[in-house]
Design a protein around this motif. Structure first.
Motif, PDB file in Angstrom:
ATOM      1  N   TYR A  33       0.900  -1.065   0.001  1.00 27.51           N
ATOM      2  CA  TYR A  33      -0.112  -0.136  -0.010  1.00 27.51           C
ATOM      3  C   TYR A  33       0.952   1.125   0.019  1.00 27.51           C
ATOM      4  N   TYR A  35       0.153   5.514   1.231  1.00 33.07           N
ATOM      5  CA  TYR A  35      -0.646   6.256   2.013  1.00 33.07           C
ATOM      6  C   TYR A  35       0.265   7.677   1.694  1.00 33.07           C
ATOM      7  N   PHE A  45      -5.397   7.266   1.917  1.00 34.05           N
ATOM      8  CA  PHE A  45      -5.066   6.096   1.033  1.00 34.05           C
ATOM      9  C   PHE A  45      -4.950   6.329  -0.286  1.00 34.05           C
ATOM     10  N   SER A  48      -3.679   0.308  -3.186  1.00 33.20           N
ATOM     11  CA  SER A  48      -3.312  -1.010  -2.847  1.00 33.20           C
ATOM     12  C   SER A  48      -2.835  -1.999  -3.892  1.00 33.20           C
ATOM     13  N   SER A  55      -4.964  -3.436  -6.684  1.00 27.14           N
ATOM     14  CA  SER A  55      -6.434  -3.918  -6.246  1.00 27.14           C
ATOM     15  C   SER A  55      -7.566  -2.927  -5.885  1.00 27.14           C
ATOM     16  N   GLU A  56      -6.935  -1.752  -5.333  1.00 29.01           N
ATOM     17  CA  GLU A  56      -7.648  -0.437  -5.406  1.00 29.01           C
ATOM     18  C   GLU A  56      -7.198   0.721  -5.269  1.00 29.01           C
ATOM     19  N   THR A  98      -5.039  -9.992   3.398  1.00 28.54           N
ATOM     20  CA  THR A  98      -5.793  -8.684   4.087  1.00 28.54           C
ATOM     21  C   THR A  98      -7.022  -9.364   4.984  1.00 28.54           C
ATOM     22  N   LEU A 104      -1.937  -3.962   8.833  1.00 28.28           N
ATOM     23  CA  LEU A 104      -0.850  -3.095   7.851  1.00 28.28           C
ATOM     24  C   LEU A 104       0.338  -2.756   8.894  1.00 28.28           C
TER      25      LEU A 104
ATOM     26  N   ASN B  99     -11.694  -6.498   0.601  1.00 31.74           N
ATOM     27  CA  ASN B  99     -10.547  -7.539   0.526  1.00 31.74           C
ATOM     28  C   ASN B  99      -9.120  -6.808   0.214  1.00 31.74           C
ATOM     29  N   THR B 100      -9.160  -5.513   0.244  1.00 29.15           N
ATOM     30  CA  THR B 100      -8.072  -4.701  -0.324  1.00 29.15           C
ATOM     31  C   THR B 100      -7.411  -3.940   0.847  1.00 29.15           C
ATOM     32  N   GLY B 101      -7.744  -4.075   2.162  1.00 31.76           N
ATOM     33  CA  GLY B 101      -7.107  -3.755   3.100  1.00 31.76           C
ATOM     34  C   GLY B 101      -6.975  -2.118   3.264  1.00 31.76           C
ATOM     35  N   LYS B 102      -7.691  -1.473   2.591  1.00 35.39           N
ATOM     36  CA  LYS B 102      -7.756  -0.141   2.560  1.00 35.39           C
ATOM     37  C   LYS B 102      -8.383   0.554   3.966  1.00 35.39           C
ATOM     38  N   LEU B 103      -7.419   1.493   4.414  1.00 31.91           N
ATOM     39  CA  LEU B 103      -8.019   2.128   5.820  1.00 31.91           C
ATOM     40  C   LEU B 103      -8.137   3.571   5.549  1.00 31.91           C
TER      41      LEU B 103
END
Lengths: 115, 115
Positions: A33, A35, A45, A48, A55-56, A98, A104, B99-103
């Motif tokens: 990730y 950030y 964010f 990812s 993925s995002e 995840t 994290l 499922n991406t772990g985004k915070l």
């Protein structure tokens, strides 16, 4: 304890220049990730990355940004043509998986200053 | 959209005082909740997390947090702070179905403990 390492700790660049921020995630981690935190604002964010693909990504992560895992250990964030508003602290993070059991782990950050 | 709000931006306490930092989130679905701490010059470290089960969670260094679903809150507490607790504290939330772990982070609270 294994750590996420980021280099450099501070990067100064001129507006319009390309910059690459580097990260070495924890070795057995699979999710990565980026950030960022603009001074005085929230940690936001950016993106990812898993299995060699994004993925995002957030709205901030526009065409000026890209990420890459060029080898088995590094994870990079590239900003193609930096703007003044890109000045921020950039944090890399990684997680084993995840979901619930894998939080994290963050690096110390790279402070990017665009002049 | 998810959002996190931390009400206290800067808290100053004397050693041995009790601490409570407020955190409220906005999200309609299942959430995972976190508190991270950043000591001066160091990386973000996980203090504690809530995924499910007992709404009172205990973390490292004597910290605990209580998830109150009806209030959308996840306040951080410590009965007796020490000078070494001086740091910045971040509340964060992720979607329980992601499922991406985004915070999503709150804006952070700076805690200064006076010896």
């Amino acid at each position: 304890e294994p750590e996420v390492t980021q280099t450099p700790s501070h990067q100064v660049t001129q507006m319009g220049q390309e910059v690459i921020l580097r990260c070495v995630p924890i070795s057995n981690h699979l999710y990565f990730y980026w950030y960022r935190q603009i001074l005085g604002q929230k940690v936001e964010f950016l993106v990812s990355f898993y299995n060699n693909e994004i993925s995002e990504k957030s709205e901030i992560f526009d065409d000026q940004f890209s990420v890459e895992r060029p080898d088995g250990s590094n994870f990079t964030l590239k900003i193609r043509s930096t703007k003044l508003e890109d000045s921020a602290m950039y944090f890399c993070a990684s997680s084993e998986i995840t979901g619930q059991s894998s939080p994290l782990h963050f690096g110390n950050g790279t402070r990017l200053t665009v002049t | 959209a998810q959002s996190v709000s931390q009400h206290n931006h800067h808290v100053i306490l004397s050693e041995a005082a009790s601490l409570e930092l407020g955190c409220n989130y906005s999200y309609g679905g299942t959430v995972n909740l976190f508190w991270y701490v950043q000591y001066p010059g160091q990386h973000l470290q996980l203090l504690l997390k809530y995924f499910s089960g007992d709404p009172l969670v205990k973390g490292i260094k004597g910290f605990e947090a209580e998830f109150i679903k009806s209030k959308f809150s996840f306040n951080l507490r410590k009965p007796s702070v020490q000078w070494s607790d001086t740091a910045e504290y971040f509340c964060a939330v992720s979607s329980g179905s992601s499922n991406t772990g985004k915070l999503i982070f709150g804006q952070g609270t700076t805690l200064q403990v006076k010896p």
